[in-house]
Enzyme design. Structure first.
Site, PDB file in Angstrom:
ATOM      1  NE  ARG A 102      -2.530   0.012   3.675  1.00 49.43           N
ATOM      2  CZ  ARG A 102      -3.325   0.410   4.664  1.00 49.43           C
ATOM      3  NH1 ARG A 102      -4.620   0.497   4.459  1.00 49.43           N
ATOM      4  NH2 ARG A 102      -2.846   0.699   5.843  1.00 49.43           N
ATOM      5  CB  THR A 106      -2.465   7.204  -2.563  1.00 48.94           C
ATOM      6  OG1 THR A 106      -1.741   5.971  -2.781  1.00 48.94           O
ATOM      7  CG2 THR A 106      -1.629   8.360  -3.084  1.00 48.94           C
ATOM      8  CG  ASP A 198       2.824  -2.778   9.053  1.00 54.98           C
ATOM      9  OD1 ASP A 198       3.038  -3.936   8.639  1.00 54.98           O
ATOM     10  OD2 ASP A 198       2.895  -1.786   8.310  1.00 54.98           O
ATOM     11  CG  ASP A 201       6.520  -3.205   9.669  1.00 51.40           C
ATOM     12  OD1 ASP A 201       7.258  -3.608   8.753  1.00 51.40           O
ATOM     13  OD2 ASP A 201       6.101  -2.042   9.740  1.00 51.40           O
TER      14      ASP A 201
HETATM   15  C1  PRP Z   1      -0.905  -4.769   4.385  1.00 52.30           C
HETATM   16  C2  PRP Z   1      -1.715  -6.039   4.455  1.00 52.30           C
HETATM   17  C3  PRP Z   1      -2.534  -5.989   3.210  1.00 52.30           C
HETATM   18  C4  PRP Z   1      -2.807  -4.505   3.060  1.00 52.30           C
HETATM   19  C5  PRP Z   1      -4.208  -4.248   3.522  1.00 52.30           C
HETATM   20  O1  PRP Z   1       0.166  -4.891   3.540  1.00 52.30           O
HETATM   21  O2  PRP Z   1      -0.934  -7.195   4.563  1.00 52.30           O
HETATM   22  O3  PRP Z   1      -1.886  -6.492   2.054  1.00 52.30           O
HETATM   23  O4  PRP Z   1      -1.877  -3.832   3.914  1.00 52.30           O
HETATM   24  O5  PRP Z   1      -4.556  -2.928   3.317  1.00 52.30           O
HETATM   25  P1  PRP Z   1      -5.682  -2.485   2.284  1.00 52.30           P
HETATM   26  O6  PRP Z   1      -6.858  -3.390   2.540  1.00 52.30           O
HETATM   27  O7  PRP Z   1      -5.963  -1.068   2.667  1.00 52.30           O
HETATM   28  O8  PRP Z   1      -5.139  -2.625   0.903  1.00 52.30           O
HETATM   29  P2  PRP Z   1       1.194  -3.691   3.236  1.00 52.30           P
HETATM   30  O9  PRP Z   1       0.693  -2.870   2.106  1.00 52.30           O
HETATM   31  O10 PRP Z   1       1.485  -2.976   4.510  1.00 52.30           O
HETATM   32  O11 PRP Z   1       2.464  -4.447   2.675  1.00 52.30           O
HETATM   33  P3  PRP Z   1       3.518  -5.379   3.446  1.00 52.30           P
HETATM   34  O12 PRP Z   1       2.813  -6.658   3.815  1.00 52.30           O
HETATM   35  O13 PRP Z   1       4.583  -5.621   2.435  1.00 52.30           O
HETATM   36  O14 PRP Z   1       4.003  -4.644   4.666  1.00 52.30           O
HETATM   37  N1  URA Z   2      -2.222  -3.280   6.996  1.00 57.76           N
HETATM   38  C1  URA Z   2      -1.836  -3.723   8.210  1.00 57.76           C
HETATM   39  O1  URA Z   2      -0.834  -4.447   8.333  1.00 57.76           O
HETATM   40  N2  URA Z   2      -2.569  -3.371   9.267  1.00 57.76           N
HETATM   41  C2  URA Z   2      -3.659  -2.594   9.189  1.00 57.76           C
HETATM   42  O2  URA Z   2      -4.299  -2.306  10.220  1.00 57.76           O
HETATM   43  C3  URA Z   2      -4.043  -2.138   7.920  1.00 57.76           C
HETATM   44  C4  URA Z   2      -3.319  -2.506   6.834  1.00 57.76           C
END
Ligand code: PRP
Ligand code: URA
Length: 207
Positions: A102, A106, A198, A201
């Protein structure tokens, strides 16, 4: 679209554990995997079966086996934490990968990787990602799979927000959604409230 919140005391117990701020990486990862494993039992409940003739030590017999191949598709990174739990239940499942992150301002999903087994179009596809927040990532992942001809797609997450469920309902009404919990809302930064922070993380010890 059907929305199933899988209601089981062990899922609730483990979910509370991963929501706690003090839970460290090793326990966090292990419990995400275990919750996914517990959810797999319910997700597979309506999988179609076919008749097969087998030979037992006693005689030939007509029995049942899964009618379709199954492909698990984690959305990187956090979806990786759910794969082994589900594979323990469906050891014949193949695994594909979608890389999405994400944009922090945005909140729009950005695609950076895709790799799928050749047979994916005719398989039952389980998209796995613990967090359904705005729903942008899940919706984009489903669109990517539909472009590759997938017809039976199910989304499996741990914690969802109403906003994400609504987006999937609007964009992909044919996709069934399974969650361990439906939380209250998103905060101003797009995080699920109360959520668990998160997930990527916390699974991988970054930040
Ligand atoms: C997180 C999560 C989803 C997304 C959800 O990933 O694992 O993929 O956010 O958010 P949304 O429903 O608003 O799209 P992130 O984008 O943080 O990536 P990452 O797993 O690489 O940290
Ligand atoms: N992605 C995450 O990892 N946590 C949230 O709460 C939303 C998006």
């Amino acid at each position: 679209m059907s929305l199933t919140i899988i209601d089981h005391p062990m899922i609730k117990h483990k979910l509370t554990l991963i929501r706690k701020i003090e839970t460290k990486t090793k326990d966090f990862y292990q419990n995400v995997e275990e919750i996914a494993g517990l959810m797999a039992y319910e997700i597979t409940r309506n999988f179609p079966l076919k008749d097969v003739e087998i030979t037992t030590p006693i005689c030939k017999s007509i029995q049942k086996e899964l009618a379709n191949d199954v492909v698990i598709v984690p959305i990187l990174r956090a979806g990786l934490g759910m794969v082994e739990g589900i594979r323990n239940m469906i050891p014949t499942a193949k695994v594909g990968f979608i890389g999405l992150y994400r944009n922090e301002e945005t909140l729009e999903p950005c695609e950076y990787y895709a790799k799928f087994p050749d047979t994916i179009a005719n398989s039952i596809v389980l998209i796995v990602d613990p967090m359904l927040a705005t729903g942008g990532s899940a919706s984009a992942a489903i669109t990517m799979l539909k472009k590759r001809g997938c017809k039976d797609i199910r989304y499996v997450g741990l914690v969802g927000a109403p906003e994400g469920v609504d987006l999937l309902q609007n964009n992909h009404p044919d996709v069934d959604v399974y969650l361990a919990a439906l939380d209250e809302k998103l905060n101003e930064k797009g995080y699920i409230v109360p959520g668990l922070g998160d997930c990527g993380d916390r699974l991988f010890g970054t930040k």
